[in-house]
Design a protein around this motif. Structure first.
Motif, short mmCIF file in Angstrom:
data_model
loop_
_atom_site.label_atom_id
_atom_site.label_comp_id
_atom_site.label_asym_id
_atom_site.label_seq_id
_atom_site.Cartn_x
_atom_site.Cartn_y
_atom_site.Cartn_z
N VAL A 1 -4.66 1.63 -10.55
CA VAL A 1 -5.53 1.95 -9.42
C VAL A 1 -4.91 1.47 -8.11
CG1 VAL A 1 -7.75 1.42 -8.38
CG2 VAL A 1 -7.62 2.00 -10.77
N ASN A 2 -4.28 0.30 -8.14
CA ASN A 2 -3.63 -0.23 -6.94
C ASN A 2 -2.47 0.65 -6.49
OD1 ASN A 2 -3.07 -1.94 -4.91
ND2 ASN A 2 -2.14 -3.52 -6.15
N VAL A 3 -1.68 1.11 -7.46
CA VAL A 3 -0.52 1.95 -7.12
C VAL A 3 -0.97 3.29 -6.57
CG1 VAL A 3 1.35 3.23 -8.19
CG2 VAL A 3 1.09 0.85 -8.66
N ILE A 4 -2.00 3.88 -7.20
CA ILE A 4 -2.46 5.19 -6.72
C ILE A 4 -3.06 5.06 -5.33
CG2 ILE A 4 -4.11 7.03 -7.19
CD1 ILE A 4 -3.59 6.59 -10.12
N GLY A 5 -3.77 3.94 -5.07
CA GLY A 5 -4.30 3.73 -3.73
C GLY A 5 -3.21 3.57 -2.70
N THR A 6 -2.11 2.90 -3.09
CA THR A 6 -0.98 2.74 -2.17
C THR A 6 -0.34 4.08 -1.83
OG1 THR A 6 -0.59 0.63 -3.23
CG2 THR A 6 1.12 1.44 -1.82
N LYS A 7 -0.24 4.95 -2.85
CA LYS A 7 0.31 6.28 -2.57
C LYS A 7 -0.63 7.10 -1.71
CE LYS A 7 3.18 6.71 -6.67
NZ LYS A 7 3.55 5.34 -6.40
N GLY B 1 8.90 1.48 -0.24
CA GLY B 1 8.86 2.92 -0.01
C GLY B 1 7.83 3.30 1.04
N GLU B 2 6.67 2.68 0.94
CA GLU B 2 5.62 2.98 1.91
C GLU B 2 6.01 2.54 3.31
OE1 GLU B 2 0.87 2.47 2.21
OE2 GLU B 2 1.99 1.89 0.44
N GLY B 3 6.64 1.34 3.43
CA GLY B 3 7.07 0.87 4.74
C GLY B 3 8.10 1.79 5.36
N LEU B 4 9.06 2.25 4.55
CA LEU B 4 10.10 3.12 5.11
C LEU B 4 9.53 4.47 5.54
CD1 LEU B 4 13.18 2.49 2.84
CD2 LEU B 4 12.94 2.02 5.24
N LEU C 1 12.62 9.29 5.25
CA LEU C 1 11.60 9.81 4.34
C LEU C 1 12.15 9.94 2.93
CD1 LEU C 1 9.69 12.65 6.22
CD2 LEU C 1 8.75 10.60 5.25
N LEU C 2 13.41 10.41 2.82
CA LEU C 2 13.98 10.59 1.48
C LEU C 2 14.23 9.24 0.80
CD1 LEU C 2 16.42 13.59 1.85
CD2 LEU C 2 14.23 13.48 0.73
N ILE C 3 14.68 8.22 1.57
CA ILE C 3 14.89 6.91 0.96
C ILE C 3 13.56 6.32 0.49
CG2 ILE C 3 15.72 4.57 1.39
CD1 ILE C 3 17.69 5.74 3.36
N GLY C 4 12.52 6.46 1.32
CA GLY C 4 11.21 5.97 0.91
C GLY C 4 10.68 6.68 -0.31
N LEU C 5 10.94 7.99 -0.37
CA LEU C 5 10.49 8.77 -1.53
C LEU C 5 11.23 8.35 -2.78
CD1 LEU C 5 8.44 11.02 -1.71
CD2 LEU C 5 10.29 12.63 -1.64
N PHE C 6 12.53 8.02 -2.63
CA PHE C 6 13.31 7.54 -3.77
C PHE C 6 12.73 6.23 -4.31
CE2 PHE C 6 16.63 4.50 -5.01
CZ PHE C 6 17.00 5.07 -6.21
N PHE C 7 12.40 5.29 -3.39
CA PHE C 7 11.84 4.02 -3.85
C PHE C 7 10.50 4.23 -4.54
CE2 PHE C 7 14.82 1.86 -0.95
CZ PHE C 7 15.28 0.92 -1.83
N MET C 8 9.69 5.14 -3.99
CA MET C 8 8.37 5.35 -4.57
C MET C 8 8.48 5.99 -5.95
SD MET C 8 5.15 6.78 -2.52
CE MET C 8 5.03 5.35 -1.50
N LEU C 9 9.42 6.94 -6.11
CA LEU C 9 9.59 7.56 -7.43
C LEU C 9 10.18 6.56 -8.43
CD1 LEU C 9 10.82 11.14 -6.56
CD2 LEU C 9 8.67 10.46 -7.54
N ALA C 10 11.09 5.68 -7.95
CA ALA C 10 11.64 4.66 -8.85
C ALA C 10 10.55 3.71 -9.32
CB ALA C 10 12.76 3.91 -8.14
N GLY C 11 9.65 3.34 -8.40
CA GLY C 11 8.53 2.48 -8.78
C GLY C 11 7.63 3.15 -9.79
#
Lengths: 86, 137
Positions: free
Chosen positions: A42-48, B48-51, B14-24
């Motif tokens: 839930v935390n991760v989905i909220g962050t996204k 990822g969110e910060g970038l 944006l692409l670097i942030g997206l890469f970190f988010m997908l890796a997470g």
């Protein structure tokens, strides 16, 4: 190269990829063993969702969505702290 | 020219942030343990969110503000996103720490590499109440 429509298309593609990633995270939220995996899902989905709200604000050029993103971030944080205290 | 440089920087961030988010996300689905999953999500999501929000700030300030002449509105939006980044950098590690501390207090054991088959057996039979195969301290 630098039309405004093209930048909005780029933002829309990033938003779609974020939605797909949050659905992949939802798998762990449904299937994951234990209550803690569900809390962190839930935390991760909220962050996204926060990034998604800001991107929607840029796509439709409505700055109201940034306030919604701030409120959503605060609610997400409070909900996580309350769930862990419980 | 300057316009194109700003667009390229924004798309790259944006692409670097997206890469970190997908890796997470991939680490969150694929890692074997609760603590290692939290390791993946806590770092990659924050970075990822910060970038990505930083890329949006650069877009708003450089493109909308400097080229369209609407600098007041652009700075207003940018300050909101800066507040959002600061709040996320404060709140996301705090919530990760709170979840980890709650799990450690309940008695969830970290994953050891030696008893891999035993771990798979425990996780397959785990429900909401029975955490770590019933070994609650």
């Amino acid at each position: 190269m630098t039309g405004i429509i093209q930048m909005q298309d780029i933002f829309l593609s990033v938003a779609v990829i974020i939605v797909i990633a949050s659905f992949v995270s939802l798998y762990r939220g449904i299937e994951g063993p234990g209550i803690f995996n569900r809390i962190i899902a839930v935390n991760v989905i909220g962050t996204k969702t926060i990034v998604l709200l800001v991107l929607i604000g840029f796509i439709y050029e409505r700055p109201d969505f940034f306030d919604i993103a701030l409120v959503y971030a605060i609610l997400n944080f409070i909900m996580t702290i309350a769930a862990t205290r419980y | 020219m300057f316009d194109s440089i700003i667009i390229i920087i924004v798309v790259l961030l944006l692409l670097i942030g997206l890469f970190f988010m997908l890796a997470g996300t991939i680490g969150f689905v694929r890692f074997p343990d609760f603590y290692s999953r939290m390791h993946a999500t806590g770092k990659c999501d924050t970075l990822g969110e910060g970038l990505m929000l930083f890329a949006l700030i650069i877009y708003e300030t450089g493109y909308e503000g400097l080229f369209k002449g609407d600098l007041q509105h652009a700075s207003f939006v940018s300050i909101k996103i800066i507040l959002l980044i600061l709040f996320i950098l404060l709140a996301n590690p705090t919530s990760t720490h709170a979840i980890a501390k709650a799990a450690h207090d309940v008695g969830l054991q970290p994953w050891k590499k030696t008893d891999e088959t035993q771990w798979m057996y425990d996780q397959d039979s785990g429900t909401d109440e029975v955490i770590n195969g019933g070994e609650i301290k």
